[in-house]
Motif scaffolding. Structure first.
Motif, short mmCIF file in Angstrom:
data_model
loop_
_atom_site.label_atom_id
_atom_site.label_comp_id
_atom_site.label_asym_id
_atom_site.label_seq_id
_atom_site.Cartn_x
_atom_site.Cartn_y
_atom_site.Cartn_z
N ILE A 47 0.86 -1.18 0.00
CA ILE A 47 0.00 0.00 0.00
C ILE A 47 0.90 1.24 0.00
CG2 ILE A 47 -1.82 1.23 1.23
CD1 ILE A 47 -2.48 -1.41 2.64
N THR A 48 0.64 2.15 -0.91
CA THR A 48 1.52 3.32 -0.98
C THR A 48 0.74 4.56 -1.36
OG1 THR A 48 3.51 4.25 -2.00
CG2 THR A 48 2.10 2.89 -3.41
N GLU A 49 1.14 5.64 -0.77
CA GLU A 49 0.63 6.96 -1.15
C GLU A 49 1.82 7.88 -1.43
OE1 GLU A 49 -2.34 7.32 -1.85
OE2 GLU A 49 -3.29 5.63 -0.83
N LEU A 50 2.94 7.26 -1.82
CA LEU A 50 4.15 8.02 -2.12
C LEU A 50 4.23 8.30 -3.61
CD1 LEU A 50 6.68 6.00 0.08
CD2 LEU A 50 5.56 8.17 0.65
N THR A 51 4.99 9.34 -3.95
CA THR A 51 5.19 9.66 -5.37
C THR A 51 6.31 8.84 -5.99
OG1 THR A 51 6.68 11.45 -4.74
CG2 THR A 51 4.35 12.03 -5.08
N ASP A 52 7.12 8.19 -5.14
CA ASP A 52 8.21 7.35 -5.66
C ASP A 52 8.18 5.97 -4.97
OD1 ASP A 52 8.86 8.30 -3.17
OD2 ASP A 52 11.02 8.44 -3.61
N PRO A 53 7.12 5.20 -5.10
CA PRO A 53 7.00 3.92 -4.38
C PRO A 53 8.02 2.89 -4.83
CG PRO A 53 5.26 4.10 -6.00
CD PRO A 53 5.95 5.44 -5.96
N ALA A 54 8.54 3.06 -6.02
CA ALA A 54 9.45 2.03 -6.56
C ALA A 54 10.69 1.85 -5.69
CB ALA A 54 9.85 2.38 -7.99
N SER A 55 11.09 2.90 -5.00
CA SER A 55 12.30 2.79 -4.18
C SER A 55 12.11 1.86 -2.99
CB SER A 55 12.71 4.18 -3.70
OG SER A 55 11.67 4.77 -2.93
N PHE A 56 10.85 1.50 -2.68
CA PHE A 56 10.58 0.62 -1.55
C PHE A 56 10.17 -0.79 -2.01
CE2 PHE A 56 9.89 4.93 -0.08
CZ PHE A 56 10.56 4.95 1.14
N LEU A 57 10.26 -1.04 -3.29
CA LEU A 57 9.82 -2.33 -3.84
C LEU A 57 11.00 -3.19 -4.28
CD1 LEU A 57 6.85 -1.07 -6.07
CD2 LEU A 57 6.81 -1.77 -3.66
N LYS A 58 10.75 -4.49 -4.35
CA LYS A 58 11.78 -5.43 -4.82
C LYS A 58 11.35 -6.18 -6.07
CE LYS A 58 13.86 -6.28 -0.28
NZ LYS A 58 14.22 -7.33 0.73
#
Length: 540
Positions: A47-58
């Motif tokens: 779940i994300t409401e960030l503008t750059d969620p990719a930095s937290f994904l694998k």
């Protein structure tokens, strides 16, 4: 291995599976782009409401968002989508409740242009936290089950290794545990063992060498070649000896999972150990098993038989076939004879398979080109066999044009062998025996253990034998002389050194005891057959 007790891996949870869950289906999901990518596995939910969620994904995450963090400008949306696609997100799910009531055109365009990111919209409010709890529970459950299954794979192969299982047992176990066809081949791309699963031998092995050569070797267990085989190397004393291949099921996508890799790696390890504990060359074992299955007609179809033998390197097209049976009275010489005869066959350049059909009996199958005479090769084999064991008997079946006729030819060769005593003189100009050599005496020799033959000889001659035993006479010899000269009494009397009067008197006694008419050609023939049967039973 597709049954309820199999260890086949549980299917990974996909995007389509998650969308079908009641907790998410309540939001009325609609696939806007990437409908062909819904079979992607979902590794996690984020779940994300960030503008750059990719930095937290694998990679492999299903991304849930209300759309609140999406940039307003098209370039920002494009960058947002590109980063998710680059990291390998499984899909983007946007709830059309708070900020949007329909997906922004820039977002749809970006997802469709990238072509690598499915976009799903939700028309109704969904509890994202509940979604993560349900999906993560399923994922963790699958992972725990996968660990249990992997443990069972390790335990199964450890048990096989500890009990000294041979290569056939190992390959069979691999096919059962994986639900896939598994093949063991040597370095020259001959398929030595094939355990089909959900396929026939014909489907698995047709054009094996060509297909195998198109599948390059490798040091790691991985998918290779145009068909996507999963392969692993098999080593012997530190050197690559061959490889084991797991074939995909054409309708299965993806073809293999992590547990398939585990099964194949453990298969290769178990085969390496089996190679040390089973010193008999596996090529010899493969030839023996193939010949026995052919001889006993165990194949499901003629096409299966052709595919299997062709995968062992035997030409099955445009060839003539000859079967040979080598009987060795000293059974302990069978292994030595098999090795020596294999060398001889290799030297002749004739493609052939050789293996033990039954204890003390070797079978040989020659694949001859249309113009290649077979007699010189058989003569050479016969001389080598008799050098190894002087009482060896080499018998040949009839030459056939089709592989499907070789079982009949093998049985013919076996009948010749069974009708040939070890001390049977060789035919003039030959060191082997053929079907045409089987005369009445040799036929009776082959049938000597049949109680009907024993009963026939006793019924015809028993009373005469009893009389000779009680009275010390030798009427049996008198009858033998008479039958040997086809009823010529004068010649028979001379043979027995008897006067004609004495000889005639003995014939009358024989007729009385046997209740027969010796002037009858049919009855003389019946007695002659009984006499030959008696000789075979006494000397066989």
């Amino acid at each position: 291995m597709g049954g309820p007790d199999s260890t086949s891996p549980a299917r990974a949870l996909t995007v389509a599976d998650v969308l079908a869950l009641p907790v998410l289906a309540a939001g009325r999901p609609q696939v806007v782009t990437g409908v062909t990518l819904l079979d992607r596995p979902v590794r996690w939910v984020h779940i994300t409401e960030l503008t750059d969620p990719a930095s937290f994904l694998k990679g492999g995450e299903l991304v849930l968002t209300t759309g609140m963090p999406l940039p307003k400008e098209s370039a920002g949306i494009q960058r947002y989508v590109e980063e998710l696609a680059r990291i390998g997100a499984a899909a983007l799910v946007i709830e059309l409740v708070r900020r949007y009531h329909r997906p922004p055109d820039a977002l749809v365009h970006a997802c469709r242009t990238r072509g690598l990111l499915p976009l799903i919209t939700l028309a109704k409010d969904v509890n994202f936290l509940e979604v993560t709890q349900v999906v993560h529970g399923l994922i963790l459950g699958n992972q725990a089950e996968a660990m249990r299954r992997t443990q069972r794979v390790h335990e199964a192969f450890t048990t096989l290794t500890l009990r000294g299982a041979g290569p056939e047992d190992v390959i069979r176990a691999a096919a059962e545990m994986s639900g896939r066809t598994v093949v063991l081949e040597n370095l020259v791309h001959q398929a030595l063992i094939c355990e089909p699963s959900g396929a026939t031998l014909e489907e698995a092995l047709t054009d094996w060498e060509q297909r195998s050569r198109a599948t390059p070797p490798g040091d790691r267990t991985s998918r290779r070649g145009p068909e996507g085989w999963l392969t692993a190397s098999v080593e012997y004393q530190g050197e690559r000896w061959g490889r084991v291949a797991m074939l995909p099921v054409p309708t299965t996508s993806p073809a293999f999972g992590p547990e398939h890799i585990t099964v194949l790696e453990r298969t290769a390890m178990a085969l390496t150990v089996a190679r040390l504990t089973h010193p008999t060359p596996w090529e010899s074992t493969a030839h023996r098993n193939a010949l026995r299955d052919l001889f006993e007609q165990r194949h499901r179809s003629a096409a299966d038989a052709c595919a299997r033998l062709a995968a062992l390197g035997l030409p099955t097209e445009n060839s003539r076939f000859l079967t040979i049976v080598v009987d060795l009275p000293a059974r302990d010489t069978t292994t030595q004879a098999e090795a020596r005869l294999s060398q001889v066959l290799h030297a002749t350049g004739i493609p052939a398979l050789i293996g033990e059909l039954t204890p003390g009996r070797l079978g040989v199958l020659l694949a001859l080109s249309p113009s290649h005479p077979w007699q010189p090769a058989v003569e050479r084999l016969s001389h080598v066999a008799r050098d190894l064991s002087p009482r060896a008997v080499v018998s040949v079946g009839l030459e056939v044009d089709h592989l499907t006729d070789t079982p009949r030819s093998f049985h013919q060769a076996s009948r010749v062998a069974e009708a040939t005593p070890p001390d049977q003189p060789l035919p003039p100009g030959r060191s082997f025996h053929e079907l045409r050599d089987v005369d009445l005496r040799r036929l009776l020799y082959a049938l000597r253990e049949d109680t009907r033959i024993q009963d026939y000889a006793e019924r015809r001659l028993g009373r005469l034998l009893d009389h000779d035993a009680r009275h010390g006479t030798d009427l049996l010899t008198t009858l033998r002389h008479y039958l040997d000269v086809a009823g010529n009494k004068a010649s028979a009397a001379r043979r027995g050194g008897l006067s004609r009067e004495t000889f005639y008197q003995r014939l009358r006694t024989i007729e009385r005891l046997l209740d027969c008419d010796l002037e009858s050609g049919e009855q003389r023939t019946a007695l002659h057959v009984a006499m030959m049967a008696l000789d075979v039973l006494r000397t066989g």
